[in-house]
Design a protein around this motif. Sequence first.
Motif, PDB file in Angstrom:
ATOM      1  N   CYS A   7       0.857  -1.187   0.000  1.00  0.00           N
ATOM      2  CA  CYS A   7       0.000   0.000   0.000  1.00  0.00           C
ATOM      3  C   CYS A   7       0.893   1.236   0.000  1.00  0.00           C
ATOM      4  O   CYS A   7       1.619   1.487   0.967  1.00  0.00           O
ATOM      5  CB  CYS A   7      -0.915   0.002   1.222  1.00  0.00           C
ATOM      6  N   ASP A   8       0.828   2.004  -1.108  1.00  0.00           N
ATOM      7  CA  ASP A   8       1.661   3.212  -1.227  1.00  0.00           C
ATOM      8  C   ASP A   8       1.292   4.263  -0.189  1.00  0.00           C
ATOM      9  O   ASP A   8       2.159   4.978   0.315  1.00  0.00           O
ATOM     10  CB  ASP A   8       1.497   3.829  -2.621  1.00  0.00           C
ATOM     11  N   TYR A   9      -0.006   4.403   0.101  1.00  0.00           N
ATOM     12  CA  TYR A   9      -0.442   5.431   1.051  1.00  0.00           C
ATOM     13  C   TYR A   9       0.112   5.161   2.450  1.00  0.00           C
ATOM     14  O   TYR A   9       0.516   6.070   3.155  1.00  0.00           O
ATOM     15  CB  TYR A   9      -1.964   5.491   1.113  1.00  0.00           C
ATOM     16  N   CYS A  10       0.091   3.875   2.840  1.00  0.00           N
ATOM     17  CA  CYS A  10       0.506   3.512   4.195  1.00  0.00           C
ATOM     18  C   CYS A  10       1.978   3.100   4.270  1.00  0.00           C
ATOM     19  O   CYS A  10       2.499   2.894   5.365  1.00  0.00           O
ATOM     20  CB  CYS A  10      -0.370   2.361   4.706  1.00  0.00           C
ATOM     21  N   ASP A  11       2.631   2.976   3.093  1.00  0.00           N
ATOM     22  CA  ASP A  11       4.034   2.566   3.018  1.00  0.00           C
ATOM     23  C   ASP A  11       4.238   1.254   3.778  1.00  0.00           C
ATOM     24  O   ASP A  11       5.119   1.135   4.626  1.00  0.00           O
ATOM     25  CB  ASP A  11       4.933   3.684   3.572  1.00  0.00           C
ATOM     26  N   THR A  12       3.373   0.285   3.477  1.00  0.00           N
ATOM     27  CA  THR A  12       3.443  -0.985   4.186  1.00  0.00           C
ATOM     28  C   THR A  12       3.004  -2.132   3.286  1.00  0.00           C
ATOM     29  O   THR A  12       2.266  -1.918   2.330  1.00  0.00           O
ATOM     30  CB  THR A  12       2.563  -0.942   5.461  1.00  0.00           C
ATOM     31  N   TYR A  13       3.477  -3.347   3.604  1.00  0.00           N
ATOM     32  CA  TYR A  13       3.032  -4.553   2.902  1.00  0.00           C
ATOM     33  C   TYR A  13       1.932  -5.205   3.728  1.00  0.00           C
ATOM     34  O   TYR A  13       2.057  -5.292   4.956  1.00  0.00           O
ATOM     35  CB  TYR A  13       4.190  -5.544   2.746  1.00  0.00           C
ATOM     36  N   LEU A  14       0.888  -5.674   3.067  1.00  0.00           N
ATOM     37  CA  LEU A  14      -0.140  -6.440   3.766  1.00  0.00           C
ATOM     38  C   LEU A  14       0.363  -7.881   3.888  1.00  0.00           C
ATOM     39  O   LEU A  14       1.169  -8.331   3.074  1.00  0.00           O
ATOM     40  CB  LEU A  14      -1.461  -6.403   2.987  1.00  0.00           C
ATOM     41  N   THR A  15      -0.127  -8.585   4.890  1.00  0.00           N
ATOM     42  CA  THR A  15       0.366  -9.945   5.151  1.00  0.00           C
ATOM     43  C   THR A  15       0.287 -10.805   3.903  1.00  0.00           C
ATOM     44  O   THR A  15       1.219 -11.536   3.597  1.00  0.00           O
ATOM     45  CB  THR A  15      -0.417 -10.605   6.298  1.00  0.00           C
ATOM     46  N   HIS A  16      -0.827 -10.742   3.167  1.00  0.00           N
ATOM     47  CA  HIS A  16      -0.909 -11.426   1.874  1.00  0.00           C
ATOM     48  C   HIS A  16      -1.950 -10.718   1.019  1.00  0.00           C
ATOM     49  O   HIS A  16      -2.775  -9.957   1.529  1.00  0.00           O
ATOM     50  CB  HIS A  16      -1.220 -12.917   2.026  1.00  0.00           C
ATOM     51  N   ASP A  17      -1.887 -10.947  -0.299  1.00  0.00           N
ATOM     52  CA  ASP A  17      -2.757 -10.232  -1.226  1.00  0.00           C
ATOM     53  C   ASP A  17      -3.988 -11.063  -1.548  1.00  0.00           C
ATOM     54  O   ASP A  17      -3.944 -11.961  -2.370  1.00  0.00           O
ATOM     55  CB  ASP A  17      -1.987  -9.902  -2.509  1.00  0.00           C
ATOM     56  N   SER A  18      -5.068 -10.767  -0.849  1.00  0.00           N
ATOM     57  CA  SER A  18      -6.351 -11.380  -1.187  1.00  0.00           C
ATOM     58  C   SER A  18      -7.389 -10.268  -1.130  1.00  0.00           C
ATOM     59  O   SER A  18      -7.200  -9.272  -0.417  1.00  0.00           O
ATOM     60  CB  SER A  18      -6.710 -12.499  -0.206  1.00  0.00           C
ATOM     61  N   PRO A  19      -8.480 -10.408  -1.880  1.00  0.00           N
ATOM     62  CA  PRO A  19      -9.484  -9.337  -1.882  1.00  0.00           C
ATOM     63  C   PRO A  19      -9.977  -8.983  -0.475  1.00  0.00           C
ATOM     64  O   PRO A  19     -10.141  -7.804  -0.158  1.00  0.00           O
ATOM     65  CB  PRO A  19     -10.618  -9.923  -2.726  1.00  0.00           C
ATOM     66  N   SER A  20     -10.152  -9.980   0.374  1.00  0.00           N
ATOM     67  CA  SER A  20     -10.678  -9.677   1.717  1.00  0.00           C
ATOM     68  C   SER A  20      -9.663  -8.901   2.557  1.00  0.00           C
ATOM     69  O   SER A  20     -10.022  -7.971   3.282  1.00  0.00           O
ATOM     70  CB  SER A  20     -11.104 -10.955   2.435  1.00  0.00           C
ATOM     71  N   VAL A  21      -8.376  -9.262   2.448  1.00  0.00           N
ATOM     72  CA  VAL A  21      -7.335  -8.547   3.206  1.00  0.00           C
ATOM     73  C   VAL A  21      -7.226  -7.107   2.709  1.00  0.00           C
ATOM     74  O   VAL A  21      -7.149  -6.159   3.498  1.00  0.00           O
ATOM     75  CB  VAL A  21      -5.968  -9.275   3.108  1.00  0.00           C
ATOM     76  N   ARG A  22      -7.248  -6.945   1.376  1.00  0.00           N
ATOM     77  CA  ARG A  22      -7.190  -5.599   0.804  1.00  0.00           C
ATOM     78  C   ARG A  22      -8.377  -4.757   1.245  1.00  0.00           C
ATOM     79  O   ARG A  22      -8.224  -3.596   1.621  1.00  0.00           O
ATOM     80  CB  ARG A  22      -7.217  -5.678  -0.732  1.00  0.00           C
ATOM     81  N   LYS A  23      -9.562  -5.349   1.180  1.00  0.00           N
ATOM     82  CA  LYS A  23     -10.787  -4.619   1.530  1.00  0.00           C
ATOM     83  C   LYS A  23     -10.745  -4.191   2.996  1.00  0.00           C
ATOM     84  O   LYS A  23     -11.066  -3.043   3.327  1.00  0.00           O
ATOM     85  CB  LYS A  23     -12.007  -5.506   1.267  1.00  0.00           C
ATOM     86  N   THR A  24     -10.338  -5.102   3.872  1.00  0.00           N
ATOM     87  CA  THR A  24     -10.234  -4.783   5.299  1.00  0.00           C
ATOM     88  C   THR A  24      -9.235  -3.643   5.508  1.00  0.00           C
ATOM     89  O   THR A  24      -9.511  -2.691   6.237  1.00  0.00           O
ATOM     90  CB  THR A  24      -9.793  -6.032   6.095  1.00  0.00           C
ATOM     91  N   HIS A  25      -8.077  -3.735   4.845  1.00  0.00           N
ATOM     92  CA  HIS A  25      -7.062  -2.693   4.978  1.00  0.00           C
ATOM     93  C   HIS A  25      -7.593  -1.343   4.499  1.00  0.00           C
ATOM     94  O   HIS A  25      -7.479  -0.337   5.202  1.00  0.00           O
ATOM     95  CB  HIS A  25      -5.797  -3.056   4.189  1.00  0.00           C
ATOM     96  N   CYS A  26      -8.198  -1.346   3.300  1.00  0.00           N
ATOM     97  CA  CYS A  26      -8.639  -0.084   2.696  1.00  0.00           C
ATOM     98  C   CYS A  26      -9.819   0.554   3.419  1.00  0.00           C
ATOM     99  O   CYS A  26     -10.065   1.750   3.269  1.00  0.00           O
ATOM    100  CB  CYS A  26      -8.969  -0.296   1.216  1.00  0.00           C
TER     101      CYS A  26
END
Length: 116
Positions: A7-26
């Motif tokens: 995530c460029d905005y947060c300057d961080t990597y999410l644990t893994h790339d899945s739609p649910s993880v992305r949605k929760t993060h965003c």
Amino acid sequence: FPGRFYCDYCDTYLTHDSPSVRKTHCSGRKHKENVKDYYQKWMEEQAQSLIDKTTAAFQQGKIPPTPFSAPPPAGAMIPPPPSIPGPPRPGMMPAPHMGGPPMMPMMGPPPPGMMP
């Protein structure tokens, strides 16, 4: 990192790339704040860039000075032109009803374009 979302905005990597993880993060508060801050800074940079370009053009004589370009000296009151209604100025009597004859009570339907 393959399989991880950055995530460029947060300057961080999410644990893994899945739609649910992305949605929760965003949808998270911190992410939303980071997005808002990013665009706020971007808008400020755009505004500052425009100010700098305008200042440079003015200094090169590309923009003529206008009577309103300089702020009035501190404490100076500029009276409004007589055509602008405002509070009566000292020494002036408020004018009686301006704008034509006094309004007569209307009989019948109002003319088109006028509110009753």
